[in-house]
Design a protein around this motif. Structure first.
Motif, PDB file in Angstrom:
ATOM      1  N   THR A 136       0.850  -1.170  -0.114  1.00  0.00           N
ATOM      2  CA  THR A 136       0.083  -0.133   0.032  1.00  0.00           C
ATOM      3  C   THR A 136       0.702   1.316   0.109  1.00  0.00           C
ATOM      4  OG1 THR A 136      -0.207  -0.316   2.527  1.00  0.00           O
ATOM      5  CG2 THR A 136      -2.076  -0.829   1.086  1.00  0.00           C
ATOM      6  N   THR A 138       0.185   5.567  -1.449  1.00  0.00           N
ATOM      7  CA  THR A 138      -1.125   6.712  -1.735  1.00  0.00           C
ATOM      8  C   THR A 138      -1.511   6.963  -2.802  1.00  0.00           C
ATOM      9  OG1 THR A 138       0.599   8.340  -1.381  1.00  0.00           O
ATOM     10  CG2 THR A 138       0.009   7.790   0.663  1.00  0.00           C
ATOM     11  N   THR A 139      -0.850   6.957  -3.911  1.00  0.00           N
ATOM     12  CA  THR A 139      -1.259   7.429  -5.169  1.00  0.00           C
ATOM     13  C   THR A 139      -0.815   6.441  -6.254  1.00  0.00           C
ATOM     14  OG1 THR A 139       0.649   8.484  -5.854  1.00  0.00           O
ATOM     15  CG2 THR A 139      -1.081   9.855  -4.656  1.00  0.00           C
ATOM     16  N   GLU A 142       2.992   6.606  -7.219  1.00  0.00           N
ATOM     17  CA  GLU A 142       3.609   5.873  -6.133  1.00  0.00           C
ATOM     18  C   GLU A 142       3.348   4.190  -6.440  1.00  0.00           C
ATOM     19  OE1 GLU A 142       3.134   7.192  -2.290  1.00  0.00           O
ATOM     20  OE2 GLU A 142       4.658   8.718  -2.423  1.00  0.00           O
ATOM     21  N   SER A 329      -5.122   2.424  -7.595  1.00  0.00           N
ATOM     22  CA  SER A 329      -5.532   3.691  -6.797  1.00  0.00           C
ATOM     23  C   SER A 329      -6.954   4.247  -7.161  1.00  0.00           C
ATOM     24  CB  SER A 329      -4.553   4.670  -7.182  1.00  0.00           C
ATOM     25  OG  SER A 329      -4.667   6.015  -6.296  1.00  0.00           O
ATOM     26  N   GLN A 333      -9.234   4.601  -3.097  1.00  0.00           N
ATOM     27  CA  GLN A 333      -8.951   5.607  -2.141  1.00  0.00           C
ATOM     28  C   GLN A 333      -7.652   5.716  -1.559  1.00  0.00           C
ATOM     29  OE1 GLN A 333     -12.152   7.670  -1.433  1.00  0.00           O
ATOM     30  NE2 GLN A 333     -11.984   6.486  -3.649  1.00  0.00           N
ATOM     31  N   PHE A 355       4.706   6.729   5.036  1.00  0.00           N
ATOM     32  CA  PHE A 355       3.228   6.614   5.505  1.00  0.00           C
ATOM     33  C   PHE A 355       2.694   5.156   5.133  1.00  0.00           C
ATOM     34  CE2 PHE A 355       2.566  11.443   4.964  1.00  0.00           C
ATOM     35  CZ  PHE A 355       2.457  11.475   6.405  1.00  0.00           C
ATOM     36  N   ASP A 358      -2.726   4.922   4.036  1.00  0.00           N
ATOM     37  CA  ASP A 358      -3.435   5.703   4.777  1.00  0.00           C
ATOM     38  C   ASP A 358      -4.544   5.066   5.434  1.00  0.00           C
ATOM     39  OD1 ASP A 358      -5.289   7.591   5.829  1.00  0.00           O
ATOM     40  OD2 ASP A 358      -4.684   9.254   4.631  1.00  0.00           O
TER      41      ASP A 358
END
Lengths: 471, 471
Positions: A136, A138-139, A142, A329, A333, A355, A358
């Motif tokens: 996982t 974030t975008t 990535e 993505s 979310q 991170f 999220d």
């Protein structure tokens, strides 16, 4: 008249507006006042209009001027269950997300127990067949960056045959001078979009505006074997493009032995004009990449999470072996990728960041997946998508010089317009009438609605679209 | 004995545990059971322990085995106001975040009115001096990727002298063959960490494990002019390193005319061993980069948002002209960068992506900034940081063969240990006693607490740390 609306298993969304309602130009004066304020601090030229976030419900966005728009663009395909789904709000209010509310953790250092539930019961529950693990981030960009890195790690490990990196390699990498790794390559297809960070962007081949003035790795590009529609009229051309693409990929693997780490491909090119390739192509590409020991990365950032009527578009290909990596993505979310067991790195910390996703977005995804399953939204999307496609056929039949090439997989749909300028005019006029659509490629209109879209919404949209076609 | 604790203006955090409490080994059996489950689907080897997200409060993390740890690592410097700050939870419950709760928008397409408030009243309120605009993304790596792109765009525009890109350039970029842009370079410093996507990673010079096997751009690296402490004992060496670094940057600008787009530098190298350079160096670097028309990117992903006792560490340098770009993430809860007016791109859509940040994290940042200001947490961090540094001096004075080089800016602090293996043992033993710390570079211990850390927490931490030093 369009065909009558078929029924779907989806329940209505409580509180959803009954229809489009337009009071002002869109964007209206309140949106333009916000744009003026916003533009002092951020580039606000790209904003279509400003939303009233609390009043938008279901498939309808309400803007700050009080206009109600039917949204078939869905925040660039990122709206899984529409605006303010009652279950999402109820979960929020019930305290279900409290574990994710009070701080943002470094998930690779000290996650909470609930994160493990998100991973096991939500992310892995909907994992594509054959996928062993999920990473996982974030975008989408990535996701692609790290999927590519996973492929590089595997290639390098194979080249070393199990030996550790040499001291010379360890020194060279600190100077950006790894002789071998600097020749590693990712094959991508013209028209492909994989994100805009410099690694992902080196595989992106969408538009010059995305790539101009940025350094790029010397990676090869292959002509995408897009299908022309209707398929039966273009069978020979489509087959020839497929054969040529496969031949070119094979030739690159042979001419760059042990340098091609991966081929990355979208099931449908979502920025590059909604171009579809055939299942036969993808099956042959999977076989070819396996033969050459090259990873196959299926980029489902835009196609994934239900828009094609399945969780993952590539599940329709009938692959003998699964892809090595599947990125996601948008509707999910948060970003990330699934991987087969061969792509799991042997050492920790080689792919890592602070991170690593999220948890708050993961907690929301739990609810979203529950809603999609409980309300049969994949089936709904298939029914609605078929209806949408039939309407697009009908529409292009009535406007043959203007519209052509209707195509859809679920509600992931598009239609071509005579030229780009006319396409832009139609999208703009439709917005003035309360229908939000997107452009794709040079001259296509794209549909990226939420999974709660029903045939009756499509019927409303088609009436607006037809009224927006102009003289 | 350490010095008595000074007072700070920060109020106590309601519900914060009174002290560390250790019941089991850390990680304990419940953590290890979770790791076994987690590890089936994600790499869980890097996890220190699993947290009880609801019971963690203030500076104390509670784990799933019921242990209470004093957390001075703060999720790799990403915890601004500690765990479950009452104001964050109250804002959540009061409905203040409802505008961001019901869907995740594409902020560049259809943001809501409240997002403009976040940008104007929160992000720009705390903007570094001289910054005209703020770009929002999701992580530090994306912040760096896009800041670099902004610098490339400016360099290319200057080279063209206002002319548009030629058809040949537009064609070449689609093939990754732009002759000019492929020579563009970013200068970074050895020990610097700027993220792990392939563009950011080409500027990262921290450890081989971060870079091995990944292609990298041929960008130059300069020796970081770190200061040895205590400063008065190393004045000559420190000055010599500063002069050498400046000379090297200047020489690169001259030897690669119109190819160096930016210099990127951290105020304190946060992964590379908590290495500090002098304000004189940074002032001279700013002057030098301006002279050569090279953008200065100050990477404040780890130093920003208060840890050094100021919103931005570089504000302590006394610059005549501000940096061109300042990146952030971590404690800010979302990534992004500030830019001076010269770095604002003339055209829209050249730097863009789907999410462009996260309004939910922005909404939380609003509350976080309010708390930091209302509770005087920057002043608290300065007072606590001074106390922490005095304690570290005291500790190293008592253990001269083991500890050295205590340094801090606010509570962004570190101390060196004799060697890396001993450092790792101390950090591990401290965790067994309920104190969470981090490593930095080869042999440093780093402190990255929340801004609510008070001297009494430091006193508790120092007792545990001293007890963890071993024989």
């Amino acid at each position: 008249m369009f065909a009558p609306c078929p029924a779907t298993p989806a329940p209505p969304v409580a509180g959803e507006p009954a229809a489009v309602h337009v009071r002002t130009p869109i964007p209206g004066p309140a949106s333009e006042a916000l744009r003026a304020r916003h533009g002092r601090f951020q580039d606000a030229r790209t904003v279509h209009y400003y939303q009233d976030a609390r009043r938008s419900v279901g498939n309808y966005a309400v803007d700050v001027d009080g206009n109600t728009l039917l949204d078939l663009y869905g925040h660039i395909a990122a709206l899984p269950v529409g605006y303010n789904h009652p279950d999402l709000l109820a979960a929020w209010r019930s305290g279900r997300f409290d574990w994710a509310a009070g701080y943002r953790p470094a998930l690779g250092v000290a996650p909470s127990a609930e994160w493990v539930d998100v991973v096991e019961h939500t992310l892995m529950r909907i994992a594509p067949a054959g996928m062993a693990q999920v990473m996982t981030v974030t975008t989408g960009a990535e996701a692609v960056e790290n999927a590519i890195k996973a492929a590089f790690i595997r290639l390098a490990a194979r080249r070393r045959g199990g030996a550790p990196a040499s001291p010379a390699e360890l020194r060279a990498c600190m100077l950006n001078q790894q002789a071998e790794a600097n020749r590693f390559k990712i094959i991508s297809f013209d028209g492909g979009f994989h994100g805009r960070s410099l690694g992902a962007l080196s595989a992106t081949r969408s538009k010059a505006i995305h790539k101009l003035d940025f350094p790029a790795f010397d990676w090869p590009v292959v002509a995408f074997p897009y299908q022309q529609f209707p398929l039966d009229a273009f069978a020979a051309e489509n087959a020839a493009r497929t054969a040529a693409a496969l031949e070119r990929v094979g030739a690159l693997c042979i001419s760059h032995p042990d340098e091609i780490a991966a081929v990355i491909v979208e099931p449908i090119q979502g920025e590059g004009g909604d171009r579809h390739a055939s299942p036969e192509f993808f099956r042959a590409l999977r076989a070819l990449t396996r033969r050459h020991g090259v990873a196959l990365i299926v980029d489902e950032v835009q196609t994934g999470a239900g828009g094609t009527g399945a969780w993952w578009a590539h599940s329709a290909w009938g692959l003998d072996h699964p892809p090595d990596l599947v990125t996601f993505s948008k509707k999910m979310q948060l970003g990330g990728y699934y991987m087969s067991s061969e792509l799991v790195a042997a050492e920790p910390l080689r792919i890592f960041n602070t991170f690593l996703g999220d948890p708050l977005r993961g907690a929301q995804l739990e609810v979203i997946v529950e809603v999609i399953e409980r309300d049969h939204l994949l089936e709904t999307t298939r029914i609605t998508g078929n209806y949408l496609l039939s309407c697009l056929y009908e529409l292009s039949g009535r406007h043959p010089g203007l519209l052509s090439g209707a195509r859809a997989s679920g509600t992931f749909a598009a239609i071509d317009v005579r030229d780009g300028a006319t396409r832009d005019q139609i999208v703009s006029r439709a917005r003035q009438r309360g229908l939000e659509l997107g452009g794709s490629g040079d001259r296509s209109i794209r549909f990226r609605p939420a999974l709660i879209l029903e045939p009756r919404h499509v019927a409303e949209a088609m009436d607006i679209l037809e009224a927006s076609l102009g003289a």
